[in-house]
Scaffold this motif. Structure first.
Motif: not given
Length: 104
Positions: A67-75, A78-83
């Motif tokens: 899943s993607l999420r914009a970071i207010v400070g920049g960038g 990207l969160g997920g599962i480590d397969p």
């Protein structure tokens, strides 16, 4: 897209900010939301040496169910599962992604 990726977790534990910032990896971020060929929904992300590189040549371990999420400070976060985790249940992983120009 060309970017620098900072891995934020190791073995399920948050990496200290200064360690994460010191270990950025530059490459081509490739993310797809459907499994090629069959179209099943599954967001996976890979950091590759270039846009045409094979997934087997990933620069860091890939992420699944992203899943993607914009970071207010920049960038982007990207969160997920480590397969590639040897632990069960699968471990959470996050990347801090900073889009950049291609390096010469």
């Amino acid at each position: 897209m060309w970017c620098t990726v900072y891995v934020l977790y190791r073995n399920g534990k948050r990496i200290p900010a200064e360690v994460a910032k010191a270990s950025g990896v530059y490459g081509w971020l490739h993310m797809y939301s459907k499994t090629p060929g069959i179209g099943m929904p599954k967001s996976d992300a890979f950091l590759l040496p270039g846009p045409d590189a094979d997934f087997a040549h990933a620069l860091i371990p890939s992420l699944e169910l992203c899943s993607l999420r914009a970071i207010v400070g920049g960038g982007i976060r990207l969160g997920g599962i480590d397969p590639h985790s040897h632990y069960k249940p699968m471990l959470h992983q996050s990347w801090w992604v900073i889009p950049e120009q291609r390096q010469p």
